[in-house]
Each structure stands twice: as structure tokens, then as C-alpha cells.
Design a protein around this motif. Structure first.
Motif, PDB file in Angstrom:
ATOM      1  N   UNK A  18     128.545 149.144 143.906  1.00 11.59           N
ATOM      2  CA  UNK A  18     129.812 150.220 144.436  1.00 11.59           C
ATOM      3  C   UNK A  18     130.454 149.168 143.826  1.00 11.59           C
TER       4      UNK A  18
ATOM      5  N   UNK B  35     131.588 150.155 140.440  1.00  9.86           N
ATOM      6  CA  UNK B  35     131.927 151.205 139.952  1.00  9.86           C
ATOM      7  C   UNK B  35     133.004 151.283 141.035  1.00  9.86           C
TER       8      UNK B  35
ATOM      9  N   UNK C  24     131.746 159.017 144.333  1.00  8.60           N
ATOM     10  CA  UNK C  24     130.293 158.558 144.741  1.00  8.60           C
ATOM     11  C   UNK C  24     129.262 159.473 144.455  1.00  8.60           C
TER      12      UNK C  24
ATOM     13  N   UNK D  26     130.062 149.995 161.576  1.00  8.93           N
ATOM     14  CA  UNK D  26     128.593 149.719 161.097  1.00  8.93           C
ATOM     15  C   UNK D  26     128.008 150.822 161.766  1.00  8.93           C
TER      16      UNK D  26
ATOM     17  N   UNK E 208     132.756 152.371 156.476  1.00 12.18           N
ATOM     18  CA  UNK E 208     133.100 151.248 157.479  1.00 12.18           C
ATOM     19  C   UNK E 208     134.343 150.645 157.181  1.00 12.18           C
ATOM     20  N   UNK E 209     134.641 149.800 158.689  1.00 13.14           N
ATOM     21  CA  UNK E 209     135.557 148.614 158.179  1.00 13.14           C
ATOM     22  C   UNK E 209     134.853 147.351 159.397  1.00 13.14           C
ATOM     23  N   UNK E 210     134.201 148.143 160.255  1.00 10.21           N
ATOM     24  CA  UNK E 210     133.812 146.837 160.986  1.00 10.21           C
ATOM     25  C   UNK E 210     133.079 146.776 161.839  1.00 10.21           C
ATOM     26  N   UNK E 211     132.406 146.057 162.546  1.00 10.19           N
ATOM     27  CA  UNK E 211     130.957 146.248 163.079  1.00 10.19           C
ATOM     28  C   UNK E 211     130.942 147.203 163.900  1.00 10.19           C
TER      29      UNK E 211
ATOM     30  N   UNK F  97     140.546 145.719 155.848  1.00 11.00           N
ATOM     31  CA  UNK F  97     139.249 146.597 155.877  1.00 11.00           C
ATOM     32  C   UNK F  97     139.458 147.621 155.256  1.00 11.00           C
TER      33      UNK F  97
ATOM     34  N   UNK G 143     134.868 147.550 150.299  1.00  9.67           N
ATOM     35  CA  UNK G 143     133.518 147.651 150.522  1.00  9.67           C
ATOM     36  C   UNK G 143     133.732 146.840 152.160  1.00  9.67           C
ATOM     37  N   UNK G 144     132.212 147.617 153.128  1.00 12.65           N
ATOM     38  CA  UNK G 144     132.255 146.946 153.911  1.00 12.65           C
ATOM     39  C   UNK G 144     131.072 146.987 154.279  1.00 12.65           C
TER      40      UNK G 144
ATOM     41  N   UNK H  35     123.502 148.316 146.945  1.00 15.61           N
ATOM     42  CA  UNK H  35     124.040 149.325 146.952  1.00 15.61           C
ATOM     43  C   UNK H  35     125.638 148.969 147.039  1.00 15.61           C
TER      44      UNK H  35
ATOM     45  N   UNK I 149     140.303 156.620 150.050  1.00 15.00           N
ATOM     46  CA  UNK I 149     138.697 156.509 150.288  1.00 15.00           C
ATOM     47  C   UNK I 149     137.957 157.754 150.223  1.00 15.00           C
TER      48      UNK I 149
ATOM     49  N   UNK J 188     124.123 155.088 152.441  1.00 11.74           N
ATOM     50  CA  UNK J 188     124.469 153.173 151.932  1.00 11.74           C
ATOM     51  C   UNK J 188     126.032 153.200 151.301  1.00 11.74           C
ATOM     52  N   UNK J 189     125.847 154.175 150.595  1.00  5.48           N
ATOM     53  CA  UNK J 189     126.971 154.026 149.661  1.00  5.48           C
ATOM     54  C   UNK J 189     128.217 154.628 150.609  1.00  5.48           C
TER      55      UNK J 189
ATOM     56  N   UNK K 123     120.583 157.436 148.853  1.00  4.44           N
ATOM     57  CA  UNK K 123     121.136 156.822 148.166  1.00  4.44           C
ATOM     58  C   UNK K 123     122.828 157.236 149.301  1.00  4.44           C
TER      59      UNK K 123
ATOM     60  N   UNK L  18     128.136 154.568 153.424  1.00  6.28           N
ATOM     61  CA  UNK L  18     128.216 153.581 154.945  1.00  6.28           C
ATOM     62  C   UNK L  18     129.319 152.586 154.583  1.00  6.28           C
ATOM     63  N   UNK L  19     128.922 152.065 153.039  1.00  4.91           N
ATOM     64  CA  UNK L  19     129.542 150.446 152.466  1.00  4.91           C
ATOM     65  C   UNK L  19     130.832 151.183 152.156  1.00  4.91           C
ATOM     66  N   UNK L  20     131.950 152.098 151.758  1.00  4.92           N
ATOM     67  CA  UNK L  20     132.426 152.378 151.212  1.00  4.92           C
ATOM     68  C   UNK L  20     133.521 152.911 152.858  1.00  4.92           C
TER      69      UNK L  20
END
Lengths: 292, 382
Positions: free
Chosen positions: A30, A33, B37, B64, B58-61, A184, A188-189, A26, B30, B51-52, B48, B54-56
Motif C-alpha cells: 500500500x 499505491x 484500495x 489496532x 489504524x493509528x495506534x495499538x 499517525x 499507514x500503520x 499488504x 483517508x 489488512x489493507x 485481502x 487496517x494499515x490505512x
């Protein structure tokens, strides 16, 4: 340019030998996108660099790699003039028209391309891997942010060089230094962890096509058990692959059948003296007994 | 735009606000991308879109780990006020059980006043000396009244600040290189008609020193910890790269708490450590924990590790020695500050201290402000 969606991308990655989980697929989808870089964080050996290689293979793109280190600066990362050649050219043209010499010397012929400049000057968009960004200084990080947001570089003598194509950027970090909030946020992370047993077995089968399926499963379970031990340096995926290749080379069919070979090949996965001390024969025997 | 889309957009805005409340770094860009999205067909389903986003977002563990809970609470727990957030819960409980460290330190100081009176005379006010000077040489044990305590705190903080500015300036002025800088050489050669007579040298700019401070907060150190923590607070605020840890029977990472601007509140937040006071110190275990879990992140080749402890260890001295050796291999210097060293006739004979000493680069006293100040030239030479 076609950009496959997440399921398509996951199968494309599998086709080039990278077994990705849904979250990573994913995130990679992205990237196309939203046109944002992807920051991958995780321990050494979880396969961060491999992601970039696989992505380049999927898109049939060139992989340009910038390895970060302490003291990395613009001249190493962006561009530098080839001073030696410039000096020679000036000497060779002594007496010629000064303006013409200057224009000649500051032309692209004398510009040494470094990874960042190279990445934006390609016709087809490459994959730019900025490896271990946490090793570079904070100043460099700020500069990188500037390049990544504008995708243009200004060379005072030449003018502004705009990007011909926008590269897909992957940054990796081991977490040795806290990265800036700005970076950060821009990215994306994805937090990459060691693969679970099923995925590691799948990786073994994908990378070592000749491997016995039961052996792959055993190795994956054994590695997972070793990672749970109290070690200084936990073995990464690369170590797993090395070890599996070594065992295959020795003709080992099952771990519990040839314990001697398992013990002899531990050098592939255990790489410090302390860890060696923490995995004495008895512990290994116990672990083998558990996966058998 | 139909009503359904509008409703989803509103919910999304609410979700992003919840994330922001929980310390996620989410700006307008963001938010815009999150809308994009949601508008894309593949991300219409919960499986779906999670996770999309989440990727956008989050910036750190830390983000996460918190994201999944926040997402589930917000989108599935209908009507649940998500401000009672997952990440906050931990902080709140610990704050409730905490006793204020500042108070604890001062209470200790007052209790000590009685026996402090007896030998306070040699440390009393000296004629002709300024008050600061006076305070600078007063053993922290003898700081009885809260006002003197507060002044010592301020002084400790100011000391940390000046150390920082002096150190950084020294690095910049000091420039002798080993490699020629061609760009600058050519520029300089203009003065001599294009002949490069003067070679300009360059060398790698030195990154600033990184400090990692480990403060012993055991019972035997209780009279010193509050002043030390104030000093560490000053260091953290003014060194660009510094980390702080507390240890008694276990190790606590306290950089985040100490980054609080207001020193008194920062010390308040540290009440957590009080629970270890009175118990023994297990320096070896604390160091092992540090080496295992934190060292890779906070230590680089230009790190100075500063340990503030009296070296009374209830663990095995062999373990302390081994862990000190492991730490020594990783960092540049180890400074061990021992408040007892300022006492007359003190010998480092405690078994733990003796085991640690071979691995220590600088073993110095830290019983008063002057001794803390004396460190600065040493740190500058690293």
C-alpha cells in the motif's frame, strides 16, 4: 517502476531473507499505491529496522537512515551550510567582486546534505528510514510532517529544492512517547509483534542457511517460552539469531542433548542482572524439558 | 458507475463512520484512499481488504486491537448496529459500577467534620488574612463544608497552572551555551566588518520537564485524595507532558480520565478507584506494576516522579525498597509527598516509608495548599 502486489512482495522479501506476515506485506504494498509513509510500532527487537533494510533490498534502492534522538533539529536532519569552507572561500577571494563571491559561497558545493535532503535529491527513489521517531521532540515531529507531505525543502539562499523522486518512508517507534495524531493519520500503520514460533523458525532458516531444521524449531520454541517468562527485557529476533549462531558454533545439535552449552550461552539472550536472576538453572531445565 | 460499486461505496462510508465513532482518526484523505484500495483488483476479497484497511485506518495499538472486531461486526454481522462498539463496552460497565469520586471525597469530609470540629480552632479564620491565605494553610483534613472544599479544589488547580507557566518561562530565559553557533556568529560579525569578535554560544534547548504523578487512593488517604486529584488534574491540563496513576491494591492509569476538561466530570470518571478504598495499600506491588508496564513509555531522563502517599504499606517493605531503587535508576528525581509530614511530631517510622526513604530525593509535606505551592522552586531546579 514496477510495484509488486502483496503476494509478490512477500516472496521478494523472503528472497532477501525477511520473513513477513501477510499484514505487513499488504502495508508495504500500500505504501507504493497510496504514497504514504509507514509507521511501524513495536517493542525493541521485533525487527522494525530490518523491514526498511529488506524493503531497500527488494527495490534495489539506497537506504538512507535518520536516527532520531532528543534535541535533533533541522541542521542535523535536513541541511547545513559548511561555514568553515565558506569562511575560507571568502578570505581566499578577498577583493573580488562581492556578488560573485556571494553567489559562489551559497552554491550547492557548500551545502552539507543531511538525510532528509539527501532522500529527496536522489535520482532513483531511496528508502528513507526514520528510526525511533518517538525519541525526537514534538517540534521536530511537526517539521517532519511538513517535509513528508510536500516533499520539498526550501533553503532561503538557494530557493526551493523539489524532490527528484519520492522516497519510500518508514518510521519506527518504540512507544516511549505518544506521537501526534497528525503524524499517525498521515501514515499507514502496522503494529509489529514478536514473531510466532513458525515464523521465528522460518527466520532462523532464512538467516542461518546451515542450521538444522529441528534445532531451529527447538530454538524458536525455547525463545517463545522465555518471552512468556516474567522478564524486564524480552529477547528480540536479533538475540535469537545470535544465540542460534552461538549454539551452532559450539556444535550443539539438540538443546536437550547439551544443556551445559545452553546454559553457558544464555548471555546471548538474557542481558540484565535481574533477568538472569529470574532464569535460574531449574527454570531453564524445565523449559528445555518442555521443548525437547 | 454501476449499482454494485455504488452500494459498496455506501457501505464503506458507513464503515468509516463507525471507525470514527470509535475514536479512529480518519479524515477525507483517508476516505479517498480507502476508496482507491477498494477499487484496486488485488483488494476485492475480504481476506485481502481487511489488512489493507487496517494499515490505512489504524493509528495506534489501541486502534489496532479494536479494528478486527469492528471490521468483522460491520461486514459480516449484517444489520448489527455497530455503534454499540467494542471499545465503548468496557468504559460503560466501569462507569455504571463507579461511585462518584467527588462525592466519596466530600462524604468523607463531612463524616470527618465531627472530629474536625474539636481541633478546628487553630486552623480557624485568622484576622487580617485573606480568605485564600487562610485556606492555603488549612489541613485538607479540616476542610469540612462543600464550599470550602470547592474553593480548595479551585486553588489547587490554579496552583498547578501557575507552576506550569513559571517553570516553562524559566527554561527559555536561561540560555548559556557551550558550543559556538556559527550561523549566529557570522551574522553578528557583520557589525565588526566580518571579524567574528563576539562568539555566539548555543546549547541544546531544554525539553520541558515531564511529570509522572502516582496518587495513593487507599482508605488511609481518603481525606486527601480528592484535593490531590484536583491538583493532578490541573497539572495534567497544563503540563504538556504529564501522566497520572492511581494506586491502592493495584495500579490504574488515569491520565485519559483526568484529561477531561471539566474537573468535576473528570473526578466522576475516576469512581473506579473507590473500589480499592478501605482495603490496604500495596505500594510495592503497584510500583512493580508501574516499573514493568508503564515506566519505559512514560519515563525519560528528564522525568520527575511524584508520589503522593502516606507510606502505609501492607506489602513487604523489602519489595517496596527494591522497586523504589529500580525506579530511581530510571528517572531524574523522585519526590515523595506525605500529608502526614505536616502533622506535628510525625516521624516516618512506618516500615514501608523507612524502606522507601533512601531512594527519595525530596520528602515533603503535602497537607495543605501552601505546602504544594512550596514545591515549585524545587521542580524549577531539576
Amino acid at each position: 517502476m514496477s510495484s509488486p502486489d502483496r503476494t509478490g512482495l512477500a516472496s521478494c522479501l523472503a528472497a532477501v531473507g525477511y520473513v513477513a506476515d501477510g499484514g505487513l506485506a499488504t502495508a508495504l504494498a500500500l505504501m507504493d499505491m497510496l504514497r504514504r509513509p509507514l509507521l511501524l510500532e513495536g517493542e525493541a527487537g521485533v525487527g522494525k529496522t530490518e523491514v526498511a533494510k529488506a524493503l531497500a533490498a527488494v527495490h534495489g534502492a539506497e537506504l538512507i537512515r535518520l536516527q532520531c534522538h532528543e534535541g535533533l533539529d533541522r541542521a542535523d536532519a535536513l541541511y547545513e551550510w559548511n561555514y568553515q569552507r565558506q569562511l575560507m572561500a571568502i578570505k581566499a577571494r578577498e577583493g573580488a567582486d562581492a556578488d560573485a563571491v556571494e553567489a559562489h559561497v551559497f552554491s550547492e558545493r557548500y551545502l552539507l546534505e543531511r538525510p532528509l535532503l539527501a532522500a529527496i535529491r536522489r535520482e532513483a527513489s531511496p528508502v528513507l528510514l526514520i528510526d525511533e521517531i518517538d525519541r525526537a521532540d514534538a517540534e521536530f515531529e511537526a517539521f517532519l510532517l511538513e517535509v513528508l507531505s510536500d516533499f520539498q525543502v526550501s533553503v532561503p539562499e538557494l530557493g526551493t529544492i523539489a524532490a527528484r523522486s519520492i522516497p519510500r518512508v518508514i518510521l519506527t517507534s518504540n512507544g516511549t512517547r505518544e506521537l501526534s495524531d497528525a503524524l499517525r493519520r498521515r501514515c499507514l500503520y502496522h503494529a509489529l509483534d514478536f514473531p510466532d514460533v513458525e515464523r521465528e523458525a522460518a527466520i532462523l532458516r532464512a538467516r542461518l542457511p546451515g542450521i538444522d531444521i529441528a534445532l531451529a524449531q527447538q530454538i524458536a520454541e525455547m525463545i517463545a517460552a522465555i518471552r512468556r517468562e516474567d522478564l524486564v527485557k524480552r529477547p528480540g529476533v536479533a538475540e535469537t539469531l545470535d544465540w542460534a549462531a552461538a549454539l551452532m558454533g559450539l556444535g550443539v545439535g539438540r538443546l536437550d542433548a547439551d544443556r551445559e552449552a545452553v546454559f553457558d550461552t544464555l548471555a546471548c539472550i538474557v542481558k540484565t542482572r535481574e533477568d538472569r536472576g529470574r532464569l535460574p538453572r531449574a527454570v531453564i531445565e524445565r523449559l528445555i524439558g518442555r521443548v525437547a | 458507475m454501476d449499482g454494485e460499486t455504488l452500494a459498496i461505496r455506501r457501505r464503506l462510508a458507513g464503515f468509516l463512520r463507525t471507525l470514527r465513532d470509535n475514536g479512529f482518526r480518519i479524515g477525507l484523505a483517508e476516505s479517498r484512499d480507502a476508496l482507491r484500495i477498494l477499487a484496486a483488483p488485488p483488494y476485492r476479497r475480504a481476506t485481502t481488504v481487511k489488512p489493507a484497511l487496517r494499515a490505512l485506518c489504524c493509528g495506534s495499538r489501541v486502534d489496532w486491537r479494536a479494528f478486527d472486531d469492528l471490521f468483522d461486526t460491520f461486514w459480516t454481522g449484517r444489520g448489527v448496529r455497530t455503534r454499540v462498539a467494542v471499545t465503548r463496552a468496557g468504559a460503560q460497565t466501569s462507569q455504571r459500577t463507579m461511585r462518584s469520586l467527588a462525592e466519596a471525597g466530600q462524604a468523607g469530609g463531612l463524616a470527618d467534620a465531627a472530629d474536625g470540629m474539636a481541633d478546628a480552632a487553630p486552623h480557624g479564620r485568622r484576622e487580617g488574612a485573606s480568605r485564600h491565605e487562610n485556606l492555603a494553610h488549612t489541613d485538607f483534613r479540616h476542610l469540612a463544608d462543600p464550599a470550602a472544599m470547592a474553593r480548595a479544589h479551585d486553588l489547587a488547580e490554579r496552583l498547578a497552572r501557575t507552576m506550569r507557566t513559571r517553570l516553562s518561562r524559566r527554561w527559555q530565559r536561561h540560555r548559556r551555551g557551550r558550543r559556538p553557533d556559527l550561523r549566529a556568529t557570522i551574522r553578528a560579525s557583520l557589525a565588526t566588518g566580518g571579524l567574528p569578535l563576539d562568539l555566539v554560544q548555543r546549547r541544546r534547548r531544554r525539553p520541558p520537564l515531564r511529570l509522572v504523578v502516582l496518587v495513593d487512593a487507599s482508605g488511609s488517604m481518603s481525606l486527601y485524595t480528592s484535593v490531590f486529584l484536583r491538583f493532578v488534574h490541573g497539572i495534567l491540563e497544563h503540563f504538556r507532558e504529564a501522566e497520572a496513576f492511581l494506586f491502592h491494591t493495584r495500579l490504574v492509569h488515569v491520565s485519559a480520565a483526568l484529561r477531561e476538561k471539566d474537573a468535576a466530570r473528570a473526578l466522576d470518571r475516576l469512581g473506579l478507584m473507590v473500589e480499592g478504598v478501605g482495603g490496604g495499600t500495596r505500594i510495592g506491588d503497584a510500583l512493580a506494576d508501574f516499573n514493568r508496564h508503564h515506566a519505559a513509555r512514560v519515563i525519560n531522563s528528564r522525568t520527575c516522579v511524584m508520589i503522593l502517599s502516606d507510606g502505609y504499606d501492607t506489602g513487604a517493605p523489602e519489595r517496596l525498597g527494591a522497586e523504589m531503587a529500580a525506579l530511581r535508576r530510571r528517572c531524574r528525581r523522585i519526590v515523595w509527598l506525605n500529608p502526614l509530614l505536616g502533622w506535628k511530631d510525625y516521624q516516618p517510622v512506618a516500615r514501608g516509608m523507612a524502606a522507601a526513604l533512601p531512594h527519595v530525593d525530596l520528602f515533603a509535606a503535602a497537607h495543605d495548599l501552601a505546602s504544594l505551592g512550596a514545591l515549585e522552586p524545587y521542580l524549577a531546579r531539576l
